[in-house]
Design a protein around this motif. Structure first.
Motif, PDB file in Angstrom:
ATOM      1  N   CYS A  91     -23.022 -41.461  -9.913  1.00  0.00           N
ATOM      2  CA  CYS A  91     -22.328 -42.117 -11.016  1.00  0.00           C
ATOM      3  C   CYS A  91     -20.929 -42.512 -10.562  1.00  0.00           C
ATOM      4  O   CYS A  91     -20.332 -41.838  -9.719  1.00  0.00           O
ATOM      5  CB  CYS A  91     -22.227 -41.193 -12.238  1.00  0.00           C
ATOM      6  N   GLY A 135     -28.105 -49.994 -16.164  1.00  0.00           N
ATOM      7  CA  GLY A 135     -27.890 -50.019 -14.720  1.00  0.00           C
ATOM      8  C   GLY A 135     -29.021 -49.326 -13.982  1.00  0.00           C
ATOM      9  O   GLY A 135     -29.502 -49.815 -12.947  1.00  0.00           O
ATOM     10  N   ASP A 145     -25.613 -44.711 -17.950  1.00  0.00           N
ATOM     11  CA  ASP A 145     -25.812 -46.143 -17.701  1.00  0.00           C
ATOM     12  C   ASP A 145     -27.300 -46.442 -17.552  1.00  0.00           C
ATOM     13  O   ASP A 145     -27.814 -46.620 -16.452  1.00  0.00           O
ATOM     14  CB  ASP A 145     -25.043 -46.552 -16.437  1.00  0.00           C
ATOM     15  N   LEU A 186     -24.275 -45.737 -10.325  1.00  0.00           N
ATOM     16  CA  LEU A 186     -24.360 -46.229 -11.701  1.00  0.00           C
ATOM     17  C   LEU A 186     -22.987 -46.166 -12.359  1.00  0.00           C
ATOM     18  O   LEU A 186     -22.134 -45.375 -11.968  1.00  0.00           O
ATOM     19  CB  LEU A 186     -25.360 -45.380 -12.492  1.00  0.00           C
ATOM     20  N   GLN A 187     -22.795 -47.006 -13.360  1.00  0.00           N
ATOM     21  CA  GLN A 187     -21.511 -47.061 -14.061  1.00  0.00           C
ATOM     22  C   GLN A 187     -21.475 -46.022 -15.176  1.00  0.00           C
ATOM     23  O   GLN A 187     -21.562 -46.342 -16.347  1.00  0.00           O
ATOM     24  CB  GLN A 187     -21.285 -48.465 -14.622  1.00  0.00           C
TER      25      GLN A 187
END
Length: 308
Positions: A52, A30, A27, A22-23
């Motif tokens: 992450c 996401g 997020d 995930l960003q």
């Protein structure tokens, strides 16, 4: 014994995990997109490894699987996952928690919502209880940030060239969870007319009176030292302290010790608490005072005459 070890090794390393990156730690969009794709592919919670982009993956078995993110969109015929609105709001709060296992918990709950419809009506389920506790911890952390942020005034370059905009107010705070971006709207509403910046170890934000900007974390040394305004507040705090109303346990519940190091007034708590008993006895021993009349006698007589 050797046969048992071989069986365990085969079972552990034969299980391929699907890594998902995930960003950032919050997020949610996401996570939502990836969770829908995984559900459409019937990937169980035990087959997913969540990470992450700003956190180094430490999963023991991640190296045995494809390390590219599972970023493919869900198929066109993927079923829409329908969950109650309050459950989605719960997940949006849980993702702000610092526990690295929160993504596993969130996806496991979604998976179970799809495959165990009765879960929706079981508030005592262990996973739901855990999620509720994590959400409560996040909300409490947000409440404490609203209460314990203390600004200090800085005459920065912008103030020197445009003093009409007022000085910059800077605060240092150490949240327990990933709440900075989520709580930012509160501060923009509360302090709309002034320029301010809040520095935290993980994320920082500043408001120029019109636009909110987010930046990387900072150090406590980056925050300004105490100013004259803070000394005035400390003098006021000592004068309003009421020893008769001191309840240490309640105070520490509402103001946990972990926040004291960043609260200017906390330096007086121990001293004031230690003097509370003596000051209280002194207040009780004092002779009663005659209250001052708020309306002069002559004025009061005139009012009564007018009423008659």
């Amino acid at each position: 014994m050797g046969v048992m070890n071989d069986l365990l090794t085969t079972d552990l390393f034969g299980h391929m995990l699907r890594p998902v990156t995930l960003q950032g730690p919050t997020d949610f969009e996401g996570f939502r997109r990836m969770a829908r794709a995984l559900l459409a592919q019937q990937v169980p919670p035990s087959g997913v490894s969540w990470h992450c982009s700003d956190t180094r993956a430490q999963d023991l078995f991640a190296g045995s699987a494809d390390t590219s993110p599972t970023d493919a969109p869900p198929p066109q015929n993927a079923p829409v996952v329908s969950v109650p609105p309050d459950f989605m709001a719960l997940l949006q709060t849980v993702i702000l928690h610092r526990d690295p296992g929160r993504f596993d918990l969130m996806y496991r709950l979604l998976w179970r919502m799809v495959h165990e419809p009765s879960l929706r009506h079981d508030p005592l389920d262990a996973d739901r209880v855990l999620a509720g506790q994590m959400a409560q911890a996040v909300r409490r952390d947000m409440h404490k940030m609203k209460a314990f942020v203390r600004f200090r005034t800085v005459q920065d370059d912008t103030f020197r060239t445009h003093p009409e905009g007022g000085p910059l107010h800077v605060a240092w705070f150490e949240p327990e969870h990933h709440i900075v971006e989520a709580i930012a709207p509160f501060f923009t509403r509360r302090f709309t007319q002034m320029r301010w910046a809040i520095l935290t170890p993980e994320r920082s934000m500043d408001w120029n009176g019109a636009t909110l900007h987010f930046g990387p974390g900072a150090r406590k040394l980056d925050a300004p030292e105490a100013d004259a305004g803070e000394q005035l507040w400390l003098t006021y705090y000592q004068h309003i302290f009421n020893p008769a109303r001191l309840k240490l346990k309640m105070m520490q519940k509402e103001m946990p010790r972990r926040y004291w190091k960043n609260l200017p007034e906390a330096q007086f708590i121990s001293t004031l608490a230690g003097q509370a008993g003596e000051r209280h006895r002194g207040m009780v021993a004092q002779a009663p005072t005659t209250p001052r009349r708020r309306i002069p006698a002559q004025r009061k007589t005139t009012l009564h005459a007018a009423a008659a």
